[in-house]
Enzyme design. Sequence first.
Site, PDB file in Angstrom:
ATOM      1  N   GLY A  48      48.121  42.783  39.193  1.00 33.82           N
ATOM      2  CA  GLY A  48      47.980  44.216  39.456  1.00 33.82           C
ATOM      3  C   GLY A  48      49.234  44.955  39.888  1.00 33.82           C
ATOM      4  CD  GLU A 103      48.393  42.350  46.645  1.00 37.36           C
ATOM      5  OE1 GLU A 103      48.405  42.991  45.561  1.00 37.36           O
ATOM      6  OE2 GLU A 103      47.625  41.407  46.846  1.00 37.36           O
ATOM      7  CG  ASP A 104      47.293  45.718  43.030  1.00 38.79           C
ATOM      8  OD1 ASP A 104      47.134  45.019  44.058  1.00 38.79           O
ATOM      9  OD2 ASP A 104      46.681  45.492  41.964  1.00 38.79           O
ATOM     10  CG  ASP A 107      38.584  45.816  48.414  1.00 39.52           C
ATOM     11  OD1 ASP A 107      38.107  46.533  49.302  1.00 39.52           O
ATOM     12  OD2 ASP A 107      37.893  45.337  47.497  1.00 39.52           O
ATOM     13  CE  LYS A 135      39.461  49.970  47.111  1.00 42.26           C
ATOM     14  NZ  LYS A 135      38.536  49.132  46.323  1.00 42.26           N
ATOM     15  CG  PHE A 156      36.347  49.645  40.971  1.00 40.52           C
ATOM     16  CD1 PHE A 156      36.804  48.401  41.381  1.00 40.52           C
ATOM     17  CD2 PHE A 156      36.583  50.043  39.660  1.00 40.52           C
ATOM     18  CE1 PHE A 156      37.476  47.566  40.502  1.00 40.52           C
ATOM     19  CE2 PHE A 156      37.256  49.209  38.779  1.00 40.52           C
ATOM     20  CZ  PHE A 156      37.699  47.973  39.205  1.00 40.52           C
ATOM     21  CG  ASP A 163      42.193  44.318  36.441  1.00 44.68           C
ATOM     22  OD1 ASP A 163      42.476  44.383  37.655  1.00 44.68           O
ATOM     23  OD2 ASP A 163      41.519  43.401  35.952  1.00 44.68           O
ATOM     24  NE  ARG A 169      45.970  43.722  34.635  1.00 42.25           N
ATOM     25  CZ  ARG A 169      45.510  43.371  35.834  1.00 42.25           C
ATOM     26  NH1 ARG A 169      45.758  44.109  36.882  1.00 42.25           N
ATOM     27  NH2 ARG A 169      44.782  42.276  35.973  1.00 42.25           N
TER      28      ARG A 169
END
Length: 185
Positions: A48, A103-104, A107, A135, A156, A163, A169
């Site tokens: 990601g 990191e993308d 969560d 988040k 989401f 993705d 992506r």
Amino acid sequence: MEEVTYQGLTFVPYIRRDEIAKQVERLAQEIKRDYEGKNPLFVCVLNGSFIFASDLFRACDIHDAEMTFIRYKSYRGMESTGSVDKIMGITEDVNGRDVIIVEDIIDSGRTAAQLFKDLAEGNPNSVKMVSLLFKPDAVRESKAPDYVGFNIPNEFILGYGLDIDELARNLPDIYVLKKENKEEQ
Ligand code: IMP
Ligand code: MG
């Protein structure tokens, strides 16, 4: 920008590319300020993070910065599987290094916790984490990243590297699941 559809679900524009670029630039300036003159090792967490990492790495413009890649997987479809698979671990010697995990999105924090644990085994001088998205309302299993682009609700999202089962992506903007999909579920 239009809606996009993947797997029969509609997603609407959420963060535009110019807003992303602005935050990437801000994060880059913060990291440059903290690491200028050092030899940091950026660790891009595939899949990601590859788009964010490449934009951030160039924007940081640190002379002696290095980049490497690892691959962890925890998501299937729109949900966390609850376990983190290490698909490709770190190959570099991180002993004494200043590591920046890229990191993308954070969560549940499960991947982040695993990353900190695995990298600490290599005895680095320091480990920090930058995440484009965070988040804060999701289950917390790790400390917050040191550098955060956007705090977002527990929804989401996809695009800009993120993705749904490996698709989407390549979208230049970030999209969020449309409300009416959720009511149907
Ligand atoms: P965590 O371990 O639950 O924090 O999840 C981390 C990984 O799950 C991220 O690096 C992403 O690859 C993926 N992920 C988490 N939330 C989303 C999302 O909203 N869209 C797409 N991928 C996500
Ligand atoms: Mg990821």
